[in-house]
Design an enzyme around this catalytic site. Structure first.
Site, PDB file in Angstrom:
ATOM      1  N   GLY A  58      43.293  29.801  39.726  1.00  0.00           N
ATOM      2  CA  GLY A  58      43.192  30.901  38.862  1.00  0.00           C
ATOM      3  C   GLY A  58      44.678  30.798  37.915  1.00  0.00           C
ATOM      4  CG  ASP A 173      39.740  40.760  34.298  1.00  0.00           C
ATOM      5  OD1 ASP A 173      39.165  40.771  33.255  1.00  0.00           O
ATOM      6  OD2 ASP A 173      40.417  39.970  34.975  1.00  0.00           O
TER       7      ASP A 173
HETATM    8  P1  ADP Z   1      43.440  34.382  39.881  1.00  0.00           P
HETATM    9  O1  ADP Z   1      43.690  36.013  40.636  1.00  0.00           O
HETATM   10  O2  ADP Z   1      44.816  33.636  39.694  1.00  0.00           O
HETATM   11  O3  ADP Z   1      42.719  34.441  38.466  1.00  0.00           O
HETATM   12  P2  ADP Z   1      40.991  33.832  41.186  1.00  0.00           P
HETATM   13  O4  ADP Z   1      40.758  35.058  42.101  1.00  0.00           O
HETATM   14  O5  ADP Z   1      40.004  33.955  40.086  1.00  0.00           O
HETATM   15  O6  ADP Z   1      42.469  33.559  40.773  1.00  0.00           O
HETATM   16  O7  ADP Z   1      40.638  32.463  42.051  1.00  0.00           O
HETATM   17  C1  ADP Z   1      40.665  31.332  41.586  1.00  0.00           C
HETATM   18  C2  ADP Z   1      39.555  30.387  41.728  1.00  0.00           C
HETATM   19  O8  ADP Z   1      39.341  30.339  43.214  1.00  0.00           O
HETATM   20  C3  ADP Z   1      37.932  31.183  41.067  1.00  0.00           C
HETATM   21  O9  ADP Z   1      38.072  30.937  40.014  1.00  0.00           O
HETATM   22  C4  ADP Z   1      37.218  30.699  42.365  1.00  0.00           C
HETATM   23  O10 ADP Z   1      36.569  29.332  41.808  1.00  0.00           O
HETATM   24  C5  ADP Z   1      37.984  30.617  43.456  1.00  0.00           C
HETATM   25  N1  ADP Z   1      37.934  31.573  44.285  1.00  0.00           N
HETATM   26  C6  ADP Z   1      38.288  32.550  44.347  1.00  0.00           C
HETATM   27  N2  ADP Z   1      37.869  33.552  45.321  1.00  0.00           N
HETATM   28  C7  ADP Z   1      36.958  33.006  45.944  1.00  0.00           C
HETATM   29  C8  ADP Z   1      36.143  33.477  47.033  1.00  0.00           C
HETATM   30  N3  ADP Z   1      36.341  34.714  47.870  1.00  0.00           N
HETATM   31  N4  ADP Z   1      35.226  32.392  47.613  1.00  0.00           N
HETATM   32  C9  ADP Z   1      35.119  31.076  46.877  1.00  0.00           C
HETATM   33  N5  ADP Z   1      35.882  30.809  45.810  1.00  0.00           N
HETATM   34  C10 ADP Z   1      36.593  31.626  45.331  1.00  0.00           C
END
Ligand code: ADP
Length: 333
Positions: A58, A173
């Site tokens: 992310g 969001d």
């Molecule tokens: P950020 O808050 O930095 O944007 P995210 O929460 O979007 O980070 O997480 C980054 C990536 O990790 C996501 O785009 C997704 O691909 C993966 N991800 C996040 N949470 C989960 C989850 N609960 N299960 C599987 N993959 C996840």
């Protein structure tokens, strides 16, 4: 037990309108193969997680699969979200908001927050694992969903929004990339980094002023305007309208090459349903239009699911979705 400081969510600073360009140096380093959760009051011996494959990156976090051995000799799988314990101030604020709000949510269509701890120089969030990617991945791969599938996901997302709003939380969001798919292909809302506690009175203005965040395609016009009172939670209904349009057509309605153009088109409700590609029912178009009205006219989640669209046809069960979507062609087909 949570390693967080209390933050005033109303003070969360302006976030850039689009996702910040990923800066590798701000992402956490590759974690060691074993992560030690320190002992706590409800887990006196602590825990040791085995780190598995990477799930995604992310803005400032990286997610990995994590496994804990169970008493019966099996492994329980989780998503381990890792961030650096020391982050630039803006990210720190986003992360604190996320911890504070996400840890209070418990609903079947919200990624379950299990625990948080620090190990070496990182903070780990232990989350319910969603092994099937995001709704955005699926919609891209499938080039849009069928109306029964759109009903299935819209009911789930509307249910999660009702729950959040009932707790005084605005997500702010909601977008397909923040909606993950669990092992049974159910939708789970994740990423509470931009969420806000709905407060009344003077603070509301503060929240509005600090709300230029999220992703331009999904942003409700009133976020850009001043002086509208008391309907702040309706920004999530706008986003649901955008998500439904995108699930039906595979593109958000105001898609443009510049952010300014997206905002202009959103303000003027300047969108068109694709003409020839695919049949889209009048009921589907109608329900989306109700959500893209001015904030005070938008329906609440209960009213949305009572619309004819949800009664004009079939809603698959979770088991049917799993079977069908597992059979769907892989990327590139
Ligand atoms: P950020 O808050 O930095 O944007 P995210 O929460 O979007 O980070 O997480 C980054 C990536 O990790 C996501 O785009 C997704 O691909 C993966 N991800 C996040 N949470 C989960 C989850 N609960 N299960 C599987 N993959 C996840």
């Amino acid at each position: 037990q949570l390693p967080h400081r209390v933050v005033d969510v109303a003070k969360v600073k302006m976030m850039p309108a689009s996702k910040p360009v990923q800066k590798e140096k701000e992402l956490p380093p590759q974690p060691p193969p074993l992560i030690y959760e320190p002992p706590s009051f409800d887990r006196k011996d602590g825990a040791v997680y085995q780190v598995g494959k990477i799930l995604g990156k992310g803005g400032f976090a990286v997610c990995y699969e994590g496994y804990l051995p169970t008493k019966s000799g099996n492994k329980r799988k989780y998503a381990l979200k890792v961030v650096r314990s020391k982050m630039p101030t803006k990210m720190e604020q986003k992360f604190q908001t996320e911890l504070q709000i996400h840890s209070k949510m418990k609903q079947q269509n919200i990624v379950q927050f299990l625990r948080a701890f620090s190990f070496q120089s990182c903070t780990y969030l232990v989350l319910e694992l969603c092994p099937n990617g995001s709704l955005m991945d699926m919609v891209k791969r499938r080039k849009g969903l069928t109306e029964p599938e759109v009903r299935f996901y819209s009911v789930q997302i509307a249910g999660a929004i009702k729950y959040m709003h009932g707790k005084g939380i605005i997500h702010r969001d909601l977008k397909m990339g923040n909606i993950f798919l669990d092992k049974d292909m159910n939708a789970k809302i994740g990423d509470f980094g931009l969420a806000a506690l709905l407060v009344t009175g003077k603070d509301m203005q503060t929240i509005r002023r600090t709300t230029l965040c999220g992703t331009p395609n999904y942003i409700a016009p009133e976020i850009l305007e001043k002086g509208k009172k008391g309907h702040d939670h309706m920004v999530d209904i706008w986003s649901l309208g955008i998500i439904m349009f995108a699930m039906l057509t595979s593109k958000p309605p105001f898609q443009s090459s510049t952010t300014d153009e997206i905002y202009r088109r959103a303000k003027n409700r300047d969108y068109e349903w694709p003409k020839s590609d695919k049949y889209i029912s009048e009921e589907a178009k109608e329900v989306v239009a109700t959500m893209l009205q001015e904030a005070e006219l938008r329906p609440d989640p209960d009213t949305i699911v009572q619309h004819d669209f949800f009664h004009a046809g079939y809603i698959p069960t979770s088991a049917e979705m799993t079977t069908k979507l597992r059979d769907c062609p892989p990327e590139g087909d």
